[in-house]
Design a protein around this motif. Structure first.
Motif, PDB file in Angstrom:
ATOM      1  N   LEU A   1       0.820  -1.207   0.000  1.00  0.00           N
ATOM      2  CA  LEU A   1       0.000   0.000   0.000  1.00  0.00           C
ATOM      3  C   LEU A   1       0.859   1.264   0.000  1.00  0.00           C
ATOM      4  N   ILE A   2       1.938   1.253   0.757  1.00  0.00           N
ATOM      5  CA  ILE A   2       2.845   2.405   0.799  1.00  0.00           C
ATOM      6  C   ILE A   2       3.453   2.636  -0.584  1.00  0.00           C
ATOM      7  N   VAL A   3       3.963   1.566  -1.190  1.00  0.00           N
ATOM      8  CA  VAL A   3       4.571   1.678  -2.514  1.00  0.00           C
ATOM      9  C   VAL A   3       3.538   2.171  -3.527  1.00  0.00           C
TER      10      VAL A   3
ATOM     11  N   PRO B   1       9.702   5.206   3.006  1.00  0.00           N
ATOM     12  CA  PRO B   1       9.884   4.870   1.590  1.00  0.00           C
ATOM     13  C   PRO B   1      10.119   6.165   0.806  1.00  0.00           C
ATOM     14  N   MET B   2      10.974   6.083  -0.200  1.00  0.00           N
ATOM     15  CA  MET B   2      11.334   7.270  -0.975  1.00  0.00           C
ATOM     16  C   MET B   2      11.460   6.893  -2.447  1.00  0.00           C
ATOM     17  N   LEU B   3      11.111   7.827  -3.302  1.00  0.00           N
ATOM     18  CA  LEU B   3      11.358   7.664  -4.728  1.00  0.00           C
ATOM     19  C   LEU B   3      12.551   8.537  -5.080  1.00  0.00           C
ATOM     20  N   ALA B   4      13.550   7.930  -5.679  1.00  0.00           N
ATOM     21  CA  ALA B   4      14.710   8.665  -6.165  1.00  0.00           C
ATOM     22  C   ALA B   4      14.500   8.905  -7.654  1.00  0.00           C
ATOM     23  N   TRP B   5      14.489  10.178  -8.048  1.00  0.00           N
ATOM     24  CA  TRP B   5      14.329  10.536  -9.455  1.00  0.00           C
ATOM     25  C   TRP B   5      15.662  11.046  -9.989  1.00  0.00           C
ATOM     26  N   ALA B   6      15.964  10.641 -11.209  1.00  0.00           N
ATOM     27  CA  ALA B   6      17.141  11.136 -11.918  1.00  0.00           C
ATOM     28  C   ALA B   6      16.714  11.531 -13.325  1.00  0.00           C
ATOM     29  N   SER B   7      17.326  12.573 -13.844  1.00  0.00           N
ATOM     30  CA  SER B   7      16.994  13.044 -15.188  1.00  0.00           C
ATOM     31  C   SER B   7      18.230  13.658 -15.831  1.00  0.00           C
TER      32      SER B   7
ATOM     33  N   LEU C   1      13.597   5.120  -8.844  1.00  0.00           N
ATOM     34  CA  LEU C   1      13.900   3.973  -7.987  1.00  0.00           C
ATOM     35  C   LEU C   1      13.209   4.134  -6.643  1.00  0.00           C
ATOM     36  N   MET C   2      12.696   3.037  -6.107  1.00  0.00           N
ATOM     37  CA  MET C   2      12.132   3.029  -4.760  1.00  0.00           C
ATOM     38  C   MET C   2      13.235   2.598  -3.799  1.00  0.00           C
ATOM     39  N   VAL C   3      13.490   3.412  -2.788  1.00  0.00           N
ATOM     40  CA  VAL C   3      14.478   3.105  -1.760  1.00  0.00           C
ATOM     41  C   VAL C   3      13.861   3.413  -0.397  1.00  0.00           C
TER      42      VAL C   3
ATOM     43  N   GLN D   1      16.894  13.942  -7.227  1.00  0.00           N
ATOM     44  CA  GLN D   1      16.055  14.444  -6.139  1.00  0.00           C
ATOM     45  C   GLN D   1      15.233  13.287  -5.588  1.00  0.00           C
ATOM     46  N   PHE D   2      14.910  13.352  -4.299  1.00  0.00           N
ATOM     47  CA  PHE D   2      14.110  12.317  -3.656  1.00  0.00           C
ATOM     48  C   PHE D   2      12.740  12.865  -3.271  1.00  0.00           C
TER      49      PHE D   2
END
Length: 173
Positions: free
Chosen positions: A11-13, A94-100, A122-124, A149-150
């Protein structure tokens, strides 16, 4: 008990991915309708603790432990070690790491999202002290600029999410 934990994590994800999709949709909608998405000048406000080639772009929002703080380590020479480190997240968040490889900044979640459109997501998870450190070998031939950015789950804020500051990794020529 194990089933409840797996269901909770699922659910969190799902919630975080849904929130990230909403932020992504907000920016795409603004672009499609010709509205400004906050195309701010992405001038570095100075190097991160690790110094060049990492630049702090700001843009974070405050959560229960303060603003999640992202920094980078390494020379960004192809084949050498590089790391991202984040502090001030809620424990086990839980965190989403975004890269661009490019940046079209826009305002969201009380801050500014810089790595948009994101190339990698990525989920970390933060550790028990609210820290995260991820290490890798910087690829040979990597693009000259990568924005990181996270998006951090923080249930103490109204939106349930905060942003770390963004960092720009600039590979040497």
């Amino acid at each position: 008990m194990k089933t409840k934990m797996i269901t909770s994590v699922t659910l969190i994800v799902a919630g975080m991915l849904s929130a990230a999709s909403a932020v992504n949709a907000q920016a795409q909608s603004a672009v499609a309708t010709g509205q400004s998405v906050g195309l701010a000048q992405t001038v570095s406000s100075g190097p991160q603790e690790g110094g060049a080639p990492w630049s702090n772009l700001g843009g974070g929002s405050v959560g229960i432990a303060g603003q999640p703080t992202l920094g980078g380590e390494g020379t960004l020479v192809g084949g050498t070690q590089a790391a991202l480190r984040l502090s001030k997240a809620p424990p086990f968040a839980p965190m989403l790491a975004w890269a661009s490889y490019s940046s079209a900044p826009f305002s969201a979640l009380g801050g500014t999202v810089y790595p948009f459109p994101y190339t990698i997501q990525l989920m970390v998870f933060a550790d028990s002290d609210g820290y995260f450190r991820g290490m890798t070998t910087w690829p040979v031939g990597a693009p000259p600029s990568v924005y990181f950015q996270f998006i951090v789950q923080d249930l103490s804020v109204a939106a349930g999410l905060t942003l770390s500051n963004a960092v720009l990794a600039s590979s040497p020529s």
